[in-house]
Enzyme design. Structure first.
Site, PDB file in Angstrom:
ATOM      1  N   GLU A 197       0.891  -1.169  -0.056  1.00 24.24           N
ATOM      2  CA  GLU A 197      -0.053   0.010   0.055  1.00 24.24           C
ATOM      3  C   GLU A 197       0.761   1.220   0.081  1.00 24.24           C
ATOM      4  OE1 GLU A 197      -3.597   2.097   2.690  1.00 24.24           O
ATOM      5  OE2 GLU A 197      -2.719   0.420   3.287  1.00 24.24           O
ATOM      6  N   ARG A 199       3.973  29.466 -23.480  1.00 21.10           N
ATOM      7  CA  ARG A 199       3.329  30.614 -22.937  1.00 21.10           C
ATOM      8  C   ARG A 199       4.462  31.638 -22.850  1.00 21.10           C
ATOM      9  NH1 ARG A 199      -1.220  33.479 -21.482  1.00 21.10           N
ATOM     10  NH2 ARG A 199      -0.843  34.812 -19.329  1.00 21.10           N
TER      11      ARG A 199
END
Length: 402
Positions: A265, A291
């Site tokens: 996990e 940009r």
């Protein structure tokens, strides 16, 4: 030692990317608003073999191991999916392994037949019945499972669990409450940690509790900062009668079973963390190339280039270390300390990189239309789930002999 990039794993990456492109990206924004992913997605993922990755074919899985599961998780996020999607679609990764392990079928292993399994944990076949009733249908995409450990006043203190199960004939009578349960709203069954004796870590057991059992109530859906497409719930148990046949393994062995599954996990969460970092680097690089400010692309500025370089370095270093530790876990090495360090390294990288990526996106990065904004929200849970950063540091300190 690291994850070997075999032809089969390259095919697995391609399969995962195609799945995300075709089945996820057109709908992810809608699922974020709905607060859950549709059940049909589980069936679709199962049909192409993704849902069963890391589970042996003998229990209905697709084979492979922990390392293959890591590849799927990484590729989902890097293909434009999300950590919340991973949590929702692969909750069975924390709900089923205890059953598989108790039945004697490890990753890629053969499930012993009831008649030829000397020394198996359950010669009566109870564990095999759990495989047939829960594991196979879940890996086929027809059921959803959840894991219920955390309690309202317990947090990461597994040994302090208060939900109690009292034996009454052929049933346990369960009383208590759980919270922050991933897929708790949609789950058909919940692998639930209960106390079967006096307080102490040695008296925990795991019971599979079916939705719809009298006294078992799924409470309110919890609204969260991130993981919006992953439903999370509170659960309540009031005199819930659970058959002894639904116990996983022997009584009072639950604590050890939970601890044994924590490595996988935690490495899954670590993988989500570094994959988010990698994806955010890619998004930021594209944005800074496209940009322009004051007549120049952002990427033409040294400050921006160096920031991107630092972000890339953090993400790749975290990936390399998580892969190294995962390979050692897959090889059977007892690396509890290293797993904790891998989780913290990856989470730290994600926290830093996603923050910088959003900053580079400027005002657009703050909008819900920006993918980087979703990763910013989703990344925050990774230092909490599966054991907090502070708990990981305590494990690391113990490993140092402190």
């Amino acid at each position: 030692m690291t994850i070997v990039d075999t032809p089969e794993r390259r095919q697995l990456r391609e399969l995962t990317r195609a799945f995300v492109t075709r089945e996820v990206l057109p709908h992810l924004d809608d699922w974020e608003r709905a607060g859950e992913v549709p059940r049909e997605l589980h069936a679709t993922a199962a049909k192409i073999g993704l849902l069963g990755i890391g589970f042996p074919e003998s229990v209905g899985g697709s084979g492979g191991d922990l390392l293959d599961s890591i590849i799927v998780t990484e590729e989902i996020i890097r293909s434009g999916g999300s950590s919340g999607l991973v949590a929702a679609l692969f909750t069975h990764g924390i709900a089923l392994p205890h059953m598989v392990a108790a039945a004697g079928a490890g990753s890629g292993g053969r499930l012993p037949r009831r008649s030829d399994a000397p020394g198996s944990v359950d010669p009566t076949g109870r564990e095999h019945d759990l495989i047939d009733r829960y594991v196979r249908p879940t890996l086929a995409g027809s059921m959803i499972g959840a894991l219920a450990i955390t309690e309202p006043d317990g947090g990461s203190d597994v040994a302090g669990i208060r939900t109690h199960a009292r034996l009454d004939g052929e049933h346990y009578v369960v009383n208590g409450a759980k919270t922050y349960i991933t897929s708790g709203v949609r789950a058909d069954f919940v692998t639930t940690a209960v106390r079967t004796g006096v307080p102490g870590s040695g008296t925990l057991s795991l019971l599979v509790i079916d939705k719809g059992t009298p006294g078992f109530t799924v409470g309110r859906r919890l609204d969260k900062l991130g993981w919006h497409c992953s439903d999370t719930a509170e659960l309540s148990f009031v005199d819930v009668r659970v058959p002894v046949a639904n116990r996983i393994g022997e009584e009072d062995t639950g604590f050890l079973a939970i601890m044994q599954q924590f490595a996988a996990e935690r490495l899954s969460l670590a993988t989500q963390a570094y994959a988010i970092a990698q994806r955010c680097v890619e998004l930021a690089v594209t944005w800074c190339r496209d940009r322009s400010t004051f007549g120049r692309p952002l990427a033409s500025r040294q400050l921006v280039r160096h920031r991107l370089a630092e972000m890339h370095t953090r993400a790749e270093a975290a990936r390399a270390y998580v892969h190294q530790v995962a390979a050692r876990v897959a090889a059977g090495e007892p690396v509890v300390t290293e797993v904790a360090m891998a989780k913290n390294v990856a989470v730290s990288a994600a926290d830093r990189v996603v923050d910088q990526a959003l900053q580079l996106h400027g005002g657009f990065g703050y909008l819900r239309d920006a993918e980087v904004e979703r990763h910013y929200r989703d990344a925050r849970i990774l230092g909490i789930g599966g054991g907090t950063t502070e708990i990981m540091n305590e494990i690391i300190a113990k490993g140092m002999g402190l």
